[in-house]
Design a protein around this motif. Sequence first.
Motif, PDB file in Angstrom:
ATOM      1  N   PRO A  88       0.730  -1.391   0.611  1.00 29.55           N
ATOM      2  CA  PRO A  88      -0.272  -0.071  -0.106  1.00 29.55           C
ATOM      3  C   PRO A  88       0.510   1.453  -0.140  1.00 29.55           C
ATOM      4  O   PRO A  88       0.009   2.050  -0.493  1.00 29.55           O
ATOM      5  CB  PRO A  88      -0.641  -0.173   1.154  1.00 29.55           C
ATOM      6  N   THR A  89       1.949   1.463   0.287  1.00 27.42           N
ATOM      7  CA  THR A  89       2.971   2.240   0.767  1.00 27.42           C
ATOM      8  C   THR A  89       2.970   2.538  -1.108  1.00 27.42           C
ATOM      9  O   THR A  89       3.256   4.563  -1.119  1.00 27.42           O
ATOM     10  CB  THR A  89       4.027   1.973   0.871  1.00 27.42           C
ATOM     11  N   THR A  90       2.613   2.215  -1.714  1.00 27.31           N
ATOM     12  CA  THR A  90       2.930   2.438  -3.653  1.00 27.31           C
ATOM     13  C   THR A  90       2.102   3.489  -3.494  1.00 27.31           C
ATOM     14  O   THR A  90       1.969   4.522  -4.203  1.00 27.31           O
ATOM     15  CB  THR A  90       2.895   1.516  -4.466  1.00 27.31           C
ATOM     16  N   LEU A  91       1.287   4.288  -3.626  1.00 30.14           N
ATOM     17  CA  LEU A  91      -0.202   5.172  -3.038  1.00 30.14           C
ATOM     18  C   LEU A  91       0.024   5.824  -2.726  1.00 30.14           C
ATOM     19  O   LEU A  91      -0.144   6.993  -3.237  1.00 30.14           O
ATOM     20  CB  LEU A  91      -1.343   4.563  -2.381  1.00 30.14           C
ATOM     21  N   VAL A  92       1.134   5.784  -1.887  1.00 33.31           N
ATOM     22  CA  VAL A  92       2.043   7.345  -1.450  1.00 33.31           C
ATOM     23  C   VAL A  92       3.348   7.962  -1.668  1.00 33.31           C
ATOM     24  O   VAL A  92       3.330   8.675  -1.699  1.00 33.31           O
ATOM     25  CB  VAL A  92       2.582   6.882   0.368  1.00 33.31           C
ATOM     26  N   TYR A  93       3.554   6.802  -2.335  1.00 31.27           N
ATOM     27  CA  TYR A  93       4.903   7.699  -4.014  1.00 31.27           C
ATOM     28  C   TYR A  93       4.402   8.876  -4.272  1.00 31.27           C
ATOM     29  O   TYR A  93       5.197   9.637  -4.543  1.00 31.27           O
ATOM     30  CB  TYR A  93       5.760   6.384  -4.121  1.00 31.27           C
ATOM     31  N   PRO A  94       3.455   8.375  -5.170  1.00 28.11           N
ATOM     32  CA  PRO A  94       2.904   9.767  -5.627  1.00 28.11           C
ATOM     33  C   PRO A  94       2.987  10.995  -4.998  1.00 28.11           C
ATOM     34  O   PRO A  94       3.749  12.330  -5.804  1.00 28.11           O
ATOM     35  CB  PRO A  94       1.592   9.986  -6.258  1.00 28.11           C
ATOM     36  N   LEU A  95       2.686  11.116  -4.377  1.00 30.58           N
ATOM     37  CA  LEU A  95       3.234  13.131  -2.888  1.00 30.58           C
ATOM     38  C   LEU A  95       4.689  12.627  -3.040  1.00 30.58           C
ATOM     39  O   LEU A  95       5.152  13.804  -3.366  1.00 30.58           O
ATOM     40  CB  LEU A  95       2.608  12.530  -1.800  1.00 30.58           C
ATOM     41  N   TYR A 154       9.208  -4.109   2.637  1.00 35.55           N
ATOM     42  CA  TYR A 154       9.871  -2.747   2.560  1.00 35.55           C
ATOM     43  C   TYR A 154      10.295  -2.982   1.390  1.00 35.55           C
ATOM     44  O   TYR A 154      11.309  -2.558   0.784  1.00 35.55           O
ATOM     45  CB  TYR A 154      10.612  -2.523   3.401  1.00 35.55           C
ATOM     46  N   PRO A 155       9.333  -3.514   0.267  1.00 43.51           N
ATOM     47  CA  PRO A 155       9.524  -3.508  -1.272  1.00 43.51           C
ATOM     48  C   PRO A 155       9.987  -2.404  -1.633  1.00 43.51           C
ATOM     49  O   PRO A 155      10.988  -2.160  -2.403  1.00 43.51           O
ATOM     50  CB  PRO A 155       8.952  -4.831  -1.835  1.00 43.51           C
ATOM     51  N   LEU A 156       8.954  -1.593  -1.775  1.00 39.33           N
ATOM     52  CA  LEU A 156       9.462  -0.034  -2.366  1.00 39.33           C
ATOM     53  C   LEU A 156      10.462   1.161  -1.811  1.00 39.33           C
ATOM     54  O   LEU A 156      11.112   1.540  -2.599  1.00 39.33           O
ATOM     55  CB  LEU A 156       7.454   0.796  -1.618  1.00 39.33           C
ATOM     56  N   PHE A 157      10.638   1.282  -0.921  1.00 41.17           N
ATOM     57  CA  PHE A 157      11.694   1.315   0.578  1.00 41.17           C
ATOM     58  C   PHE A 157      13.392   0.803  -0.774  1.00 41.17           C
ATOM     59  O   PHE A 157      13.752   1.377  -1.225  1.00 41.17           O
ATOM     60  CB  PHE A 157      12.028   1.411   1.207  1.00 41.17           C
ATOM     61  N   THR A 158      13.279  -0.965  -0.267  1.00 39.99           N
ATOM     62  CA  THR A 158      14.475  -1.244  -0.987  1.00 39.99           C
ATOM     63  C   THR A 158      15.141  -1.550  -2.485  1.00 39.99           C
ATOM     64  O   THR A 158      15.751  -1.081  -3.329  1.00 39.99           O
ATOM     65  CB  THR A 158      14.196  -2.571  -1.401  1.00 39.99           C
ATOM     66  N   ALA A 159      13.876  -0.798  -3.147  1.00 37.91           N
ATOM     67  CA  ALA A 159      13.457  -0.197  -4.726  1.00 37.91           C
ATOM     68  C   ALA A 159      14.071   0.729  -5.149  1.00 37.91           C
ATOM     69  O   ALA A 159      14.449   1.335  -5.561  1.00 37.91           O
ATOM     70  CB  ALA A 159      12.981  -0.961  -5.360  1.00 37.91           C
ATOM     71  N   PHE A 160      12.976   2.342  -4.556  1.00 36.97           N
ATOM     72  CA  PHE A 160      14.300   3.199  -4.468  1.00 36.97           C
ATOM     73  C   PHE A 160      15.379   3.456  -3.957  1.00 36.97           C
ATOM     74  O   PHE A 160      15.671   3.877  -4.725  1.00 36.97           O
ATOM     75  CB  PHE A 160      13.086   3.880  -3.316  1.00 36.97           C
ATOM     76  N   GLY A 161      15.717   2.317  -3.097  1.00 38.68           N
ATOM     77  CA  GLY A 161      17.073   2.743  -1.902  1.00 38.68           C
ATOM     78  C   GLY A 161      18.374   1.886  -4.281  1.00 38.68           C
ATOM     79  O   GLY A 161      19.388   2.326  -3.567  1.00 38.68           O
ATOM     80  N   ARG A 162      17.743   0.598  -4.143  1.00 39.61           N
ATOM     81  CA  ARG A 162      18.792  -0.056  -5.013  1.00 39.61           C
ATOM     82  C   ARG A 162      18.673   1.182  -6.711  1.00 39.61           C
ATOM     83  O   ARG A 162      19.831   1.216  -7.237  1.00 39.61           O
ATOM     84  CB  ARG A 162      18.030  -0.673  -5.245  1.00 39.61           C
ATOM     85  N   ALA A 163      17.619   1.821  -6.614  1.00 36.14           N
ATOM     86  CA  ALA A 163      17.564   2.959  -8.141  1.00 36.14           C
ATOM     87  C   ALA A 163      18.135   3.479  -7.772  1.00 36.14           C
ATOM     88  O   ALA A 163      18.991   3.961  -8.769  1.00 36.14           O
ATOM     89  CB  ALA A 163      16.230   3.418  -8.419  1.00 36.14           C
ATOM     90  N   ILE A 164      19.032   4.583  -7.007  1.00 37.12           N
ATOM     91  CA  ILE A 164      19.822   5.869  -6.607  1.00 37.12           C
ATOM     92  C   ILE A 164      20.647   5.387  -6.052  1.00 37.12           C
ATOM     93  O   ILE A 164      21.728   6.093  -6.740  1.00 37.12           O
ATOM     94  CB  ILE A 164      18.741   6.488  -4.756  1.00 37.12           C
ATOM     95  N   ARG A 165      21.179   4.030  -5.278  1.00 43.18           N
ATOM     96  CA  ARG A 165      22.207   3.725  -5.467  1.00 43.18           C
ATOM     97  C   ARG A 165      23.448   3.445  -6.520  1.00 43.18           C
ATOM     98  O   ARG A 165      24.345   3.128  -6.756  1.00 43.18           O
ATOM     99  CB  ARG A 165      22.294   2.304  -4.196  1.00 43.18           C
TER     100      ARG A 165
END
Length: 719
Positions: free
Chosen positions: A370-377, A501-512
């Motif tokens: 459900p955290t994916t719905l917050v990501y657009p913010l 925490y799949p979204l947080f992990t994916a975001f970290g991988r993309a940045i790193r």
Amino acid sequence: MSDEEETSDTTYLEDDTYGDPKTFDLNFKGPVAKRSCTDVLCCIIFILCIIGYILLGLLAWVHGDPRRVAYPTDSKGHFCGQKGTPNENKTILFYFNLLSCTSPSVVINLQCPTTQICVSKCPEKFLTYMEIQFTYRTNKNYWTYYSQFCKSTFVKPAKTLTQVLLDDDCPIAIFPSKPFLQRCFPDFSTKNGTLTVGNKTTFEDGSGKTRNAIELRAAANRVNKILDARTIGMKIFEDYATTWYWILLGLIIAMFLSWMFVILLRYIAGLLFWVFMVGVIGIIGYGIGHCYQEYCNLQGQPNSHLTVYDIGIQTDISMYFQLKQTWFTFMVILCLLEVFIILMLIFLRERIRISIALLKEGSKAIGYIPTTLVYPLLTFIFLSICISYWAVIAVYLATSGVPVYKVITPEGQCKHENTTCDPEIFNTTEIAKACPGAQCNFAFYGGKSLYHQYIPTFQIFNLFVFLWLINFVIALGQCALAGAFASYYWALKKPDDIPPYPLFTAFGRAIRYHTGSLAFGSLILASIQIFRIVLEYLDRHLKEAQNNISKFLQCCLKCCFWCLETVVKFLNRNAYIMIAIYGKNFCKSAREAFNLLMRNVLKVAVMDNVTDFVLILGKILVTGCIGVLAFLLFTQRLPTIIEGPTSLNYYWVPLLTVIIGSYLVAHGFFSVYAMCVDTIFICFLEDMERNDGSTERPYYMSQSLLKILNESSMQTKKP
């Protein structure tokens, strides 16, 4: 491990059409965890550009002065009302001879060819310089009052009228005025249907001529054309101040509706689609009926038969809504849209079944993450920072420099017109003798230093990096969401096997690891967009010099670059999904995504953009519902239910804000769905090629999704 054991963990898919055979790792169980940095060179260039962008902001901040936009400027380039200057208490700009503003040069140079000074208040009576000379001996108070509108203080009006005109020290006449947008404008009023200024229809202009209020109004209108945008801006600000809480309420309702639809899609996607369908058709039908009603109401109204071409470009947009042509055009557009949607539903009814199945699968994924719905913010915050920074730098760059003065003549026929001049010595130069009545007035801010010479280049750099950053933020969001949804898809036992925490992990991988790859794809897209902007700029500035052939070529170029941008966006989107899954560089990921889609072109043909069409219907429904409610509220059509704002200058200002804002809110929610569906579809294609549904190599997709996609694929193969 022996060679036989190694071979058992890999398989090859022959791909003669799109390159070498593709190797599959049969032990693949989701997004690769062990990664390395990709497209390092592009990452370094991107970081250097950001550092340069920050340095440009500091440089513009040192040299720029945004007060030059906020405060009116006199003929010497001084601000009116600026604190710490002699003009601190003089907040209003006064024109010596407003009648000269009827000159055509006002529109060309955006400056009135008369001296302008800062004053503390506007004139309140009729007086001429010649009258002051006669009355000075008996009453010096008149001169005390008159002298405050001169450039410098004089003990007495000793100069002759000719000398005053030559030296340009004082106005030759003043008349009752009122401050408007920090400028003195005539105090117009209507008396028995006749236009008056200060209760007079005629007055002396100080040079022996009698003028009427209509001439003065024409001069004021010339200046108003320069200031109309600011006037409208103030009225719009007033409307926002009156309706901000209604706008906020509308956006909250839009967010609630979008959230509710997202939840319902998981359980009743099929029924909800038809709700979307009926709702959109009904809202568009209401719009058609309203346009027809307005068109009928304008029958017989004066001037309603005029066309948009007849009235030309108007700053008061409400004038267009008083024309029958406007409402007829809206009605035709809505009718065509209604027919288009109905035809799409008829011809795409089979593909809609697939879209509904994918939406159900996407709903499950979003339900588990459900955290994916917050990501657009978060994306909205990043985009807001980029837009704000770009706008601030653009203003500071535009206001950098020292005052530049240009020669302006009332008739605009002097050969020295628009040349640079020095106001301190202008009256002693040959230009003043060659062009009687010419003025050396402030024009803009500029300079001859190296920094000022490169300001246009800095503005282009500002725009380019802005586009690069905007596309990078969007790419980062797409890659992060794709990584999260891929983690869901490749979990064999859902939701137990979904990593924490799949979204947080994916975001970290993309940045790193993949900042360089995301910057690479964003750079390609930004380059295409900057070329499109250059084409638009050339088209606007060379319209009169173009012939039919050049216009045709220009149109072809615009079309080609638009198509290219659309294709690149599609390829980038799928490349980011592959980057999120496998962690390879941009070029390899884009190639593998393209090859994967081409190998499964029949399934892609089945999918096409039907899912996007379904989601667009959802966006239209949310936007339409909020838009209709806002329209009824702001036009006072719900007085018995709820009382809305009653004193709006332009009701369409908050209405459009609510409509656009509601669409953006709905787009934020449904864009997550679109990315989810695209990721699941790519993963589905990979799953089909990697696995065979056996116990050793089971499919990761749901059985219902597999059944529907296979059935549709078989139907597509039929002749």
